[in-house]
Scaffold this motif. Sequence first.
Motif, short mmCIF file in Angstrom:
data_model
loop_
_atom_site.label_atom_id
_atom_site.label_comp_id
_atom_site.label_asym_id
_atom_site.label_seq_id
_atom_site.Cartn_x
_atom_site.Cartn_y
_atom_site.Cartn_z
N SER A 107 0.85 -1.19 0.00
CA SER A 107 0.00 0.00 0.00
C SER A 107 0.88 1.24 0.00
O SER A 107 2.10 1.16 0.16
N SER A 109 3.28 4.33 -0.41
CA SER A 109 4.48 4.59 -1.20
C SER A 109 5.09 3.31 -1.75
O SER A 109 5.71 3.32 -2.82
N ARG A 112 3.33 2.60 -4.98
CA ARG A 112 3.70 3.58 -6.02
C ARG A 112 5.13 3.37 -6.49
O ARG A 112 5.42 3.40 -7.69
N LYS A 113 6.03 3.16 -5.54
CA LYS A 113 7.45 3.06 -5.86
C LYS A 113 7.77 1.87 -6.76
O LYS A 113 8.60 1.97 -7.67
N ASN A 115 5.32 0.06 -8.45
CA ASN A 115 4.23 -0.17 -9.40
C ASN A 115 3.53 -1.50 -9.12
O ASN A 115 3.34 -2.33 -10.00
N GLU A 118 -2.10 -2.32 -4.98
CA GLU A 118 -2.40 -2.04 -3.59
C GLU A 118 -3.33 -3.11 -3.02
O GLU A 118 -4.27 -3.54 -3.68
N LYS A 225 -6.09 11.55 1.49
CA LYS A 225 -6.80 11.47 0.20
C LYS A 225 -8.03 12.37 0.14
O LYS A 225 -8.78 12.32 -0.84
#
Length: 250
Positions: A107, A109, A112-113, A115, A118, A225
Amino acid sequence: MLRNYLKEANYLDQLIYEGKAKDVYQTSDNEVLRMVYKNQATALNGKRMEEIPGKGSLNRQISNIIFTYLTNNGIKTHFIKNMSETEQLVKKTDIIPIEFVLRNVISGSFARKFNQIEGTKLLSPVLEYYYKSDALDDPVINESQIFALKFVTELEIIEIKKQILVINQLLVQLFKKINIDLIDFKLEFGRYHGAIILADEFSPDNARLWDTTTHDSLDKDIFRKEQGSIIPAYEEVLNRLKTEKGLTNV
């Protein structure tokens, strides 16, 4: 030796640390600090701030339950006693300037880091280190860098990692009982008379908590968010903890 955990009103108003979520004051006992939970919520490493009435009290109550539970299960912490809805007395520790992040599920970072999707459960917990520095945006730091900068010794990091894994097991079990998935969380540690003990807090401010059935966030991601007020979610976490047999909230 702590002197009677202070004579109730016998504390000084010497601010020694001003944080985004808590302020810390020196008391008349050199080994005891007064920690005050704030109603302030922050995101983007403090770039977005908002006052949310009731947040400090909720975090104090949740953290108290968690720290008491951990203490009862053999984890040494800085917690001494509550003083008010938003105040606690804690042992004065030499705080290690590292944020220890334990991830059970992908979940934030991490997703995102790398790819990644989540919500994917990790095969085993992932431990990350971040250097505590608002000015530097809390950069990632590795063990070699930690040792080179003399933040902790190799023996201390072994002890801290051991404690974190035990804490994770205890908390995963606890939250599972109240239908909450413990996605990830941040911990801080300090030195106290030669021992490494758990410090800071444990609340929805520094943990990701998802409802097991709906997967709804019950943590600060709601604020990050901009999905509405965090208060109902924090109250839900507190109320579920209060219903769990054997837990105390003083």
